[in-house]
Enzyme design. Structure first.
Site, PDB file in Angstrom:
ATOM      1  CD  GLU A   1      -3.013  -0.883   2.261  1.00  0.00           C
ATOM      2  OE1 GLU A   1      -4.131  -1.068   1.782  1.00  0.00           O
ATOM      3  OE2 GLU A   1      -2.818  -0.441   3.409  1.00  0.00           O
TER       4      GLU A   1
ATOM      5  CB  SER B   1      -7.286   5.184  -4.258  1.00  0.00           C
ATOM      6  OG  SER B   1      -7.024   6.183  -3.275  1.00  0.00           O
TER       7      SER B   1
END
Ligand code: PGA
Length: 253
Positions: free
Chosen positions: A169, A215
């Protein structure tokens, strides 16, 4: 065949009633999963038992906690141990999310201890790594995440490593609406797999699911998950919406 996972990270969102409704909506969609596909809901601690009963009858749907203590037990007011999580039937635990690293000062060494507590209690760690924007801009992200893996995971046995789930991430993509490009994600995932292969061997690296987070939404999940080394996603914001998250689950196929 390597597992493909759509993991929801609710973070500190939703009341109990809202969480229950969201699970009902997502499970109500009745999306069938292939044997190598899994859906994991990382929910707040007080919702774990309710969520476990919700997914119990569903094939390949699981729950996860978002954290556990690095300590085994004792005078640590407010903490939750891996043993406690195991005792209520939690099979997964997110370890080292960037928000934990940043706001709760979780170092690579502390995370190594948390990973140990998980394995001692038969819990699969979903180990998060990822670089901040400044590191990406300096183009030193590969070395940065390699250090995160080395300092928190390289003490494991190959047998333990083969049970890990990794989530890459990039911090600059979390909650920002700015997703890493498919090429950036694939490049980093391939790098992570090569780092794992060099330490634990090709056969082990080959079975470790590496999820992308930052996202992820219905609109980009299909393309991201199609990359050879992207084995699903760890999803924050979009996991709070049944329509979005069911589309992300379908993107595993
Ligand atoms: P996001 O969060 O999908 O809202 O960017 C991802 C995460 O932090 O796990």
């Amino acid at each position: 065949m390597r597992k493909k996972i759509a993991a929801a990270n609710w973070k500190m969102n939703l009341t109990f009633q809202q969480g229950e409704k969201l699970l009902d909506e997502i499970l109500g969609a009745g999306i069938p999963l292939a044997p190598h596909q899994e859906v994991v809901f990382a929910v707040p601690f007080p919702y774990l038992i309710m969520s476990r009963s919700e997914v119990e009858e569903e094939m390949n749907y699981f729950i996860s906690s978002q954290n556990c203590s690095q300590h085994k037990s004792g005078a640590y007011t407010g903490e939750v141990s891996a043993e406690m999580l195991h005792s209520v039937g939690v099979p997964y635990c997110v370890i080292g999310h960037s928000e934990r690293r940043e706001y709760f000062a979780e170092s690579n060494a502390i995370l190594a201890e948390k990973v140990n507590r998980c394995f001692e209690n038969d819990i699969i760690p979903i180990f998060c790594c990822g670089e901040p924007l400044a590191i990406r801009e300096a183009d030193t992200q590969n070395a940065f995440v390699e250090t995160q893996l080395k300092e928190s995971l390289f003490h494991l046995s190959a047998e333990q490593a083969a049970r890990l789930v990794i989530a890459y991430e990039p911090i600059w993509a979390i909650g920002t609406g700015k997703t890493a490009s498919t090429a950036q994600a694939q490049e980093m995932h391939a790098h992570l797999r090569s780092v794992l292969a060099a330490k634990f061997g090709d056969a082990v690296a080959d079975v470790i699911p590496i999820l992308y987070g930052g996202s992820v939404k219905a609109a980009n999940a299909v393309e991201l998950f199609a990359s050879p080394d992207v084995d699903g996603g760890l999803v924050g914001g979009a996991s709070l919406n049944a329509v979005e998250f069911t589309a992300i689950i379908r993107a595993l196929a």
